[in-house]
Each structure stands twice: as structure tokens, then as C-alpha cells.
Design a protein around this motif. Structure first.
Motif, PDB file in Angstrom:
ATOM      1  N   UNK A  22       0.831  -1.209   0.000  1.00  0.00           N
ATOM      2  CA  UNK A  22       0.000   0.000   0.000  1.00  0.00           C
ATOM      3  C   UNK A  22       0.862   1.255   0.000  1.00  0.00           C
ATOM      4  N   UNK A  23       1.922   1.277   0.782  1.00  0.00           N
ATOM      5  CA  UNK A  23       2.791   2.457   0.805  1.00  0.00           C
ATOM      6  C   UNK A  23       3.414   2.690  -0.564  1.00  0.00           C
ATOM      7  N   UNK A  24       3.986   1.636  -1.140  1.00  0.00           N
ATOM      8  CA  UNK A  24       4.682   1.792  -2.416  1.00  0.00           C
ATOM      9  C   UNK A  24       3.722   1.997  -3.591  1.00  0.00           C
ATOM     10  N   UNK A  25       2.475   1.636  -3.424  1.00  0.00           N
ATOM     11  CA  UNK A  25       1.486   1.895  -4.468  1.00  0.00           C
ATOM     12  C   UNK A  25       1.312   3.400  -4.683  1.00  0.00           C
ATOM     13  N   UNK A  26       1.433   4.158  -3.605  1.00  0.00           N
ATOM     14  CA  UNK A  26       1.240   5.608  -3.687  1.00  0.00           C
ATOM     15  C   UNK A  26       2.548   6.389  -3.582  1.00  0.00           C
ATOM     16  N   UNK A  27       3.624   5.721  -3.230  1.00  0.00           N
ATOM     17  CA  UNK A  27       4.869   6.434  -2.946  1.00  0.00           C
ATOM     18  C   UNK A  27       6.055   5.489  -3.151  1.00  0.00           C
ATOM     19  N   UNK A  28       6.796   5.719  -4.232  1.00  0.00           N
ATOM     20  CA  UNK A  28       7.946   4.868  -4.547  1.00  0.00           C
ATOM     21  C   UNK A  28       9.253   5.390  -3.948  1.00  0.00           C
ATOM     22  N   UNK A  29       9.237   6.571  -3.358  1.00  0.00           N
ATOM     23  CA  UNK A  29      10.484   7.248  -3.034  1.00  0.00           C
ATOM     24  C   UNK A  29      10.827   7.314  -1.555  1.00  0.00           C
ATOM     25  N   UNK A  30       9.862   7.482  -0.694  1.00  0.00           N
ATOM     26  CA  UNK A  30      10.159   7.703   0.720  1.00  0.00           C
ATOM     27  C   UNK A  30      10.933   6.528   1.313  1.00  0.00           C
TER      28      UNK A  30
END
Length: 304
Positions: A22-30
Motif C-alpha cells: 500500500x505504501x509503495x502503491x502511492x509512494x515509490x520514493x520515501x
């Protein structure tokens, strides 16, 4: 520098995969850092590193030192899960501004952007734990003895999602708080066998001024809820949920706090969606029901 901390061991690999999907679905960088819950962390650390660029918390000595001190101060019978205190190394890690997230959560947006509120505050949370009063956190004694005021109830938060700034507390601060709490167990509500949540609430509410801490749900006319025990949420059609009690706003995250994530649980389809988001084969629910061991069956029988 901003980043996210999680804590897990090999037992919680499936939960970690759902959260990271879920995190990487919306955010590949953090950047994301795994704090080992215990020594059984090799499988989850390797998997999360390979698939999600998650790194292991580098200062294992500090983790062990805080664990040892917590055990020394509280003893081995004060808490059900003392290893939860390992997450307190967030204050000393690589990120100047950080978000801590439990693994029984999935997110529905670029969640790190919530830290933009740090331009006015030093500590952030995002939940409606306070709406339930002091349950699972404090007992009335803490107010009767004047340690906290009734107004401080509005500052109570859930320990599964919170954000802070590096250096806001040092190790000595942690141990002082641990000692105060250990000396006054009557201040806390441990009826549900919670561990670190009452203690971190005590630390934030007694050590930070009201203007330093902020619950993001109080923005504007109110943000949506986040607890999977709330039955009103509606699907968006793209793997997220809406809260009709708050203007059909899209949830920022969903937290199964106190709920076992298994087929038939609230919002099971949401969790399963993210657990198998990048999988070519999605197993049927019948294959995902946890197997009950003989020891577990015996304990259940004895309890009855």
C-alpha cells in the motif's frame, strides 16, 4: 530528511507485505526502515529489502540497550508485549522527521505528506482514539492526582500511527518516563493487555506543550476515521474507503487495531487486495484461514 519506520519479525511477514504494497502503491520514493521486533527477523528483512527497498535499522546496540533498560525498569510482568518499546528508537534514527506505522495498517495515499504539518508542530497523530475517552490508555487516578488535566484527554492517540522529530527526546528522557510509569501502574488502563500505548501517551502528554502536539483529524471540519472496527466505511472502487460520517472523505489509512486480520474480519477484502496487489495468483480465502495448533486448542479449552 523524512522517512517511515515499521517494526516486525518473520511472523508478521504477510502483514508487512500488505502495508508495504500500500505504501509503495502511492509512494515509490520515501525511505523506509525496519526496526526488528526480536531476533527472528531475517526472512522479513530480506523480503522487504528486495521488494520494497526497506533497510534494517542500523544501530542494533541502541535497540538492545533500550530493550534491556525497559526490562530492568518495568520487570518482566508489567507488560504483555515489552518488545513494542523497541519502536522508541525512532527518536534516534536517520530521519529528521519520521512517521511510525504498525504493520496491521494499509494506507490510501502518499502518507508521508501528512508530515507537512511539522511546520507548526513537533508531534503528530491521526486518529479518533480520544473520542473513546481514557479506555486502554489511562485510569481516572492520573487525573485525580493532578498528573494530567481533563483537557489532556483530547490529546490521547493510538500508538500505531504517530510522527515526530529526531532529537525531540533523548535516551535519558525515555528512561525517566519509564521509571515514572513503573512507579505508578495505577495511572494506566492495561485491561486489554496494551503495552507501549499508555506509556508513549504519558510521555507525549506530560513532556510536550499542547501547542507542540497536534491530532491531524482536527484539521478543517474534521478528517475521516481510520479504525477497522468502524462499520460505516464505504469502498471507493480503487482499493480505498470513504467515511460517510465525515463528508464521504477518503480515508488516509485503515488500522485493524485489536482485530485479528483473517477471512471474515472487517474490511478483509481491503487487506487482501493490498496483500496480493502485485501477485499473479490470489489464493482463495479457505487457504488463508490461520491453522490452529494443538497447543492453541488446548489453551482455548482451558480458558473455557
Amino acid at each position: 530528511m523524512r522517512g517511515i519506520y515499521i517494526t516486525a519479525n518473520d511472523r508478521f511477514l504477510d502483514l508487512s507485505i500488505a502495508l508495504l504494497n500500500s505504501i509503495r502503491h502511492y509512494d515509490q520514493e520515501t525511505p523506509i526502515t525496519l526496526i526488528p521486533y526480536d531476533e527472528n527477523v531475517q526472512e522479513v528483512a530480506d523480503y522487504l529489502s528486495k521488494h520494497y527497498q526497506v533497510k534494517l535499522y542500523s544501530d542494533l546496540d541502541t535497540i538492545q540497550r533500550i530493550s534491556d533498560q525497559a526490562l530492568k525498569i518495568f520487570g518482566d510482568s508489567f507488560f504483555a508485549r515489552p518488545n513494542q518499546f523497541r519502536k522508541q528508537v525512532c527518536w534516534f534514527g536517520d530521519y529528521d522527521e519520521f512517521l511510525y506505522i504498525d504493520t496491521d495498517i494499509v494506507v490510501f495515499d502518499k502518507i508521508i505528506d501528512q508530515l507537512d504539518a511539522f511546520d507548526k508542530h513537533d508531534f503528530l497523530c491521526l486518529d479518533y482514539q480520544h473520542s473513546g475517552g481514557i479506555k486502554n490508555v489511562f485510569s481516572p487516578t492520573i487525573f485525580e492526582e493532578g498528573v494530567l488535566s481533563e483537557e489532556d484527554v483530547n490529546g490521547i492517540f493510538n500508538g500505531g500511527w504517530w510522527a515526530g522529530k529526531k532529537g525531540l527526546f533523548d535516551e535519558a528522557d525515555l528512561y525517566d518516563v519509564f521509571a515514572e510509569c513503573a512507579a505508578h501502574p495505577s495511572y494506566f488502563d492495561f485491561s486489554q493487555k496494551t503495552s507501549d500505548q499508555p506509556i508513549i501517551n504519558y510521555m507525549i502528554l506530560t513532556r510536550l506543550k499542547p501547542e507542540q502536539r497536534f491530532n491531524l483529524v482536527h484539521q478543517g471540519d474534521g478528517l475521516p476515521g481510520s479504525w477497522a472496527g468502524s462499520s460505516q466505511f464505504l469502498p471507493t472502487g480503487d482499493g480505498a474507503l470513504l467515511d460517510p460520517n465525515h463528508g464521504n472523505k477518503r480515508l488516509h489509512y485503515l488500522h485493524w487495531a485489536g482485530i485479528r486480520i483473517t477471512p471474515g474480519c472487517p474490511y478483509w477484502d481491503i487487506w487482501k487486495h493490498y496483500r496480493y496487489l502485485n501477485s499473479s495468483v490470489v489464493p482463495p480465502d479457505s487457504e488463508l484461514v490461520p491453522k490452529v495448533s494443538l497447543a492453541q486448542r488446548v489453551r482455548k479449552w482451558l480458558k473455557k
